[in-house]
Design a protein around this motif. Structure first.
Motif, mmCIF file in Angstrom:
data_model
loop_
_atom_site.group_PDB
_atom_site.id
_atom_site.type_symbol
_atom_site.label_atom_id
_atom_site.label_comp_id
_atom_site.label_asym_id
_atom_site.label_seq_id
_atom_site.Cartn_x
_atom_site.Cartn_y
_atom_site.Cartn_z
ATOM 1 N N UNK A 66 44.668 22.907 29.376
ATOM 2 C CA UNK A 66 44.632 24.031 28.629
ATOM 3 C C UNK A 66 43.874 25.319 29.153
ATOM 4 N N UNK A 67 44.700 26.483 29.650
ATOM 5 C CA UNK A 67 44.195 27.368 30.204
ATOM 6 C C UNK A 67 43.709 28.527 29.361
ATOM 7 N N UNK A 68 42.776 29.378 30.036
ATOM 8 C CA UNK A 68 42.268 30.529 29.161
ATOM 9 C C UNK A 68 41.482 31.401 29.957
ATOM 10 N N UNK A 69 41.538 32.764 29.415
ATOM 11 C CA UNK A 69 40.466 33.843 29.800
ATOM 12 C C UNK A 69 39.135 33.683 29.373
ATOM 13 N N UNK A 70 38.135 34.133 30.142
ATOM 14 C CA UNK A 70 36.972 34.320 29.861
ATOM 15 C C UNK A 70 36.515 35.804 29.937
ATOM 16 N N UNK A 71 36.018 36.306 28.852
ATOM 17 C CA UNK A 71 35.427 37.692 29.153
ATOM 18 C C UNK A 71 33.985 37.737 29.063
ATOM 19 N N UNK A 72 33.167 38.083 29.920
ATOM 20 C CA UNK A 72 31.724 38.034 29.932
ATOM 21 C C UNK A 72 31.247 39.351 30.021
ATOM 22 N N UNK A 73 30.523 39.816 28.853
ATOM 23 C CA UNK A 73 30.121 41.149 28.411
ATOM 24 C C UNK A 73 29.207 41.837 29.424
ATOM 25 N N UNK A 74 29.395 43.082 30.040
ATOM 26 C CA UNK A 74 28.546 43.655 30.943
ATOM 27 C C UNK A 74 27.774 44.615 30.060
ATOM 28 N N UNK A 75 26.452 44.434 29.971
ATOM 29 C CA UNK A 75 25.688 45.068 29.090
ATOM 30 C C UNK A 75 24.832 46.260 29.972
ATOM 31 N N UNK A 76 24.466 47.509 29.372
ATOM 32 C CA UNK A 76 24.773 47.827 28.062
ATOM 33 C C UNK A 76 26.037 48.546 28.207
ATOM 34 N N UNK A 77 26.591 48.622 26.978
ATOM 35 C CA UNK A 77 28.034 49.434 26.887
ATOM 36 C C UNK A 77 27.662 50.957 26.769
ATOM 37 N N UNK A 78 28.589 51.622 27.217
ATOM 38 C CA UNK A 78 28.312 52.967 27.155
ATOM 39 C C UNK A 78 28.819 53.639 25.829
ATOM 40 N N UNK A 79 29.685 52.856 25.099
ATOM 41 C CA UNK A 79 29.935 53.228 23.716
ATOM 42 C C UNK A 79 30.442 51.937 22.936
ATOM 43 N N UNK A 80 30.737 51.950 21.778
ATOM 44 C CA UNK A 80 31.150 50.721 21.083
ATOM 45 C C UNK A 80 32.422 50.112 21.568
ATOM 46 N N UNK A 81 32.791 48.996 21.319
ATOM 47 C CA UNK A 81 33.772 48.271 22.016
ATOM 48 C C UNK A 81 34.537 47.716 20.836
ATOM 49 N N UNK A 82 35.863 47.636 20.832
ATOM 50 C CA UNK A 82 36.616 47.030 19.844
ATOM 51 C C UNK A 82 37.640 45.898 20.424
ATOM 52 N N UNK A 83 37.818 44.850 20.087
ATOM 53 C CA UNK A 83 38.528 43.695 20.428
ATOM 54 C C UNK A 83 39.713 43.303 19.591
ATOM 55 N N UNK A 84 39.903 44.306 18.664
ATOM 56 C CA UNK A 84 41.134 44.212 17.564
ATOM 57 C C UNK A 84 42.344 43.967 18.408
ATOM 58 N N UNK A 85 42.742 43.069 18.092
ATOM 59 C CA UNK A 85 44.363 43.045 19.160
ATOM 60 C C UNK A 85 44.214 42.525 20.615
ATOM 61 N N UNK A 86 42.980 41.873 20.970
ATOM 62 C CA UNK A 86 42.891 41.263 22.049
ATOM 63 C C UNK A 86 42.945 40.029 21.593
ATOM 64 N N UNK A 87 44.225 39.206 21.858
ATOM 65 C CA UNK A 87 44.507 37.953 21.541
ATOM 66 C C UNK A 87 45.112 37.374 22.699
ATOM 67 N N UNK A 88 44.843 35.784 22.862
ATOM 68 C CA UNK A 88 45.523 35.128 23.861
ATOM 69 C C UNK A 88 47.098 35.251 24.095
ATOM 70 N N UNK A 89 47.863 35.539 22.788
ATOM 71 C CA UNK A 89 49.137 35.773 23.060
ATOM 72 C C UNK A 89 49.379 37.104 23.670
#
Length: 108
Positions: free
Chosen positions: A1-24
């Motif tokens: 099973x393959x997949x992506x890893x997102x490793x957060x870089x802190x601090x963010x310059x603004x709020x982040x939304x991951x709505x719609x960021x899906x594997x498909x």
């Protein structure tokens, strides 16, 4: 099973939304296109590649490491993009999980 890893870089310059960021959704994009996706909420926006270190290849899973309260709507859109098949998994790891050397499969 393959997949992506997102490793957060802190601090963010603004709020982040991951709505719609899906594997498909990510599976249909090149790595360059994935890095350019806008995940910022403010006017200027933030590219996914600027907010996260991206590793792996698009597939069945999406692992998010180092998630904080600055990140909104994690997993938003999973059912909307694939309403009948729920084979996609989203794994979310808290910052403490990485420090304790737990594998990403243990962080659910």
């Amino acid at each position: 099973m393959s997949g992506l890893t997102l490793r957060f870089k802190a601090p963010a310059t603004e709020r982040i939304t991951l709505d719609g960021i899906t594997p498909s959704k990510l599976a249909a994009l090149s790595s360059h296109e994935i890095g350019k996706l806008n995940v910022g909420i403010e006017k200027g926006g933030v590219a996914l590649g600027d907010a996260f270190d991206i590793s792996g290849s698009a597939g069945d899973t999406l692992t998010i490491e180092g998630a904080t309260s600055e990140i909104d709507f994690v997993g938003g859109g999973l059912d909307r993009h694939n309403p009948r098949r729920r084979q996609h998994r989203l794994v979310r790891c808290a910052p403490d999980d990485r420090r304790q050397n737990r594998s990403s499969r243990q962080c659910r």
